[in-house]
Design an enzyme around this catalytic site. Structure first.
Site, mmCIF file in Angstrom:
data_model
loop_
_atom_site.group_PDB
_atom_site.id
_atom_site.type_symbol
_atom_site.label_atom_id
_atom_site.label_comp_id
_atom_site.label_asym_id
_atom_site.label_seq_id
_atom_site.Cartn_x
_atom_site.Cartn_y
_atom_site.Cartn_z
ATOM 1 N N GLN A 239 81.654 61.554 24.413
ATOM 2 C CA GLN A 239 82.809 60.675 24.200
ATOM 3 C C GLN A 239 82.758 59.498 25.176
ATOM 4 O OE1 GLN A 239 84.961 60.930 21.689
ATOM 5 N NE2 GLN A 239 86.239 59.229 22.341
ATOM 6 N N ASP B 133 76.594 59.991 16.521
ATOM 7 C CA ASP B 133 77.279 58.698 16.618
ATOM 8 C C ASP B 133 76.438 57.549 16.055
ATOM 9 O OD1 ASP B 133 79.881 58.770 17.794
ATOM 10 O OD2 ASP B 133 79.001 59.343 19.723
ATOM 11 N N LYS C 17 88.437 65.831 16.734
ATOM 12 C CA LYS C 17 87.066 66.020 16.239
ATOM 13 C C LYS C 17 86.746 67.507 16.097
ATOM 14 C CE LYS C 17 85.630 61.540 18.059
ATOM 15 N NZ LYS C 17 84.880 60.713 19.027
HETATM 16 N N1 GUN Z 1 84.929 56.203 21.849
HETATM 17 C C1 GUN Z 1 85.596 55.472 20.935
HETATM 18 N N2 GUN Z 1 85.009 55.589 19.726
HETATM 19 C C2 GUN Z 1 83.956 56.420 19.887
HETATM 20 C C3 GUN Z 1 82.975 56.931 18.993
HETATM 21 O O1 GUN Z 1 82.936 56.636 17.792
HETATM 22 N N3 GUN Z 1 82.056 57.779 19.550
HETATM 23 C C4 GUN Z 1 82.061 58.102 20.871
HETATM 24 N N4 GUN Z 1 81.109 58.920 21.314
HETATM 25 N N5 GUN Z 1 82.965 57.641 21.722
HETATM 26 C C5 GUN Z 1 83.898 56.808 21.223
#
Ligand code: GUN
Length: 281
Positions: free
Chosen positions: A95, A118, A51
């Site tokens: 996350q 998100d 990311k």
């Molecule tokens: N863990 C797995 N997929 C995601 C996501 O799209 N966003 C976040 N914040 N955590 C995740």
């Protein structure tokens, strides 16, 4: 056809980079994304590094905030609140999953909704279901972009989504409904899962279990989208779909890795820029 998520995501990121270049000159400030990770889960570490790397590529200032797995909920909330209060921060991502002593929903709800890249905050979830969304969860949004760029027709077709998570299954069903699919939302307790899946023109699988979908569960010619990322005992990455056996049956299929994953990250960049633009208003 194997759907090349890396190529499609690259195309998106190039377009986003051009947008960021213009915006940064216009507003004399780059968009900024703060990514908070708790603990050392190797898969989560790998995701957040991708990311930050994508943010760098797009001209977004990506900051990684690392906290120990022993961090208290109170301390994590304090970190989120300091990102909320920082005018330079456009997007905040915590996350998931979080350690079991922390209540995930409390943390998600603590993120300022205008910085919720998100799309997990109750405000953004409500807007999605009321058809006035600006920020939509990255994985479902990325899957819609994959379907669109491969020219797969959606209206009137039967889409089966396997998995009912807040991150993928539920928002996915809503986006497909918006494109006039007839949607079935299946899950671990669905009776006759194979029979339900065999009815799908578009089959989207997000259950987190390797080889859940085998060739006999797929209608010939169907589009199969595999959201799973599972590590085998040998250390290789595989999806929720048994790729090798399903490939000759499906009309189109996403590989793992190189399918949905890169699109999720591209859409996170899109959402960060969207938050930046919304905050200018
Ligand atoms: N863990 C797995 N997929 C995601 C996501 O799209 N966003 C976040 N914040 N955590 C995740």
């Amino acid at each position: 056809m194997i759907i090349d998520g890396i190529k499609i995501a690259q195309h998106y990121k190039e377009e986003l980079r051009k947008q960021v270049d213009l915006l940064s000159v216009q507003h004399k400030r780059k968009p900024r994304l703060d990514v908070i990770i708790v603990g050392e889960n190797p898969a989560s570490m790998a995701y957040v590094k991708s990311k930050i790397k994508a943010a760098d590529y797009c001209g977004i200032d990506g900051e990684l905030i690392r906290l120990p797995s022993s961090v208290s909920q109170k301390e994590l909330l304090r970190v989120v609140q300091s990102c909320n209060a920082d005018a330079e921060v456009d997007g905040i991502l915590v996350q998931l999953p979080l350690p079991s002593h922390i209540d995930e929903q409390s943390v998600i709800t603590a993120i300022a909704h205008e910085k919720d890249v998100d799309g997990f905050h109750p405000y953004n979830v409500a807007n999605l279901w009321l058809n006035c969304a600006s920020i939509v969860p990255c994985t479902p949004l990325g899957i819609m972009a994959l379907l669109e760029s491969t020219g797969i027709a959606l209206a009137g077709r039967h889409a089966v989504v396997v998995g009912r998570s807040n991150i993928v299954g539920k928002p996915m069903a809503k986006l497909l409904l918006d494109q006039h699919c007839t949607v079935t939302l299946a899950h671990s307790r669905t009776a006759n899962l194979a029979e339900v899946c065999r009815q799908a023109d578009i089959l989207i699988v997000a259950v987190g279990r390797a080889h859940t979908i085998t060739a006999s569960m797929v209608k010939p010619g169907a589009t199969v989208i595999d959201v799973g990322i599972n590590r085998t005992a040998q250390g290789t990455l595989v999806g929720d779909v048994d790729f090798k056996s399903v490939l000759p049956v499906a009309g189109a299929i996403t590989p793992v890795p190189g399918g949905v994953g890169p699109m999720t990250i591209a859409m996170l960049m899109r959402n960060t820029i969207e938050c930046y633009k919304n905050r200018l208003k």
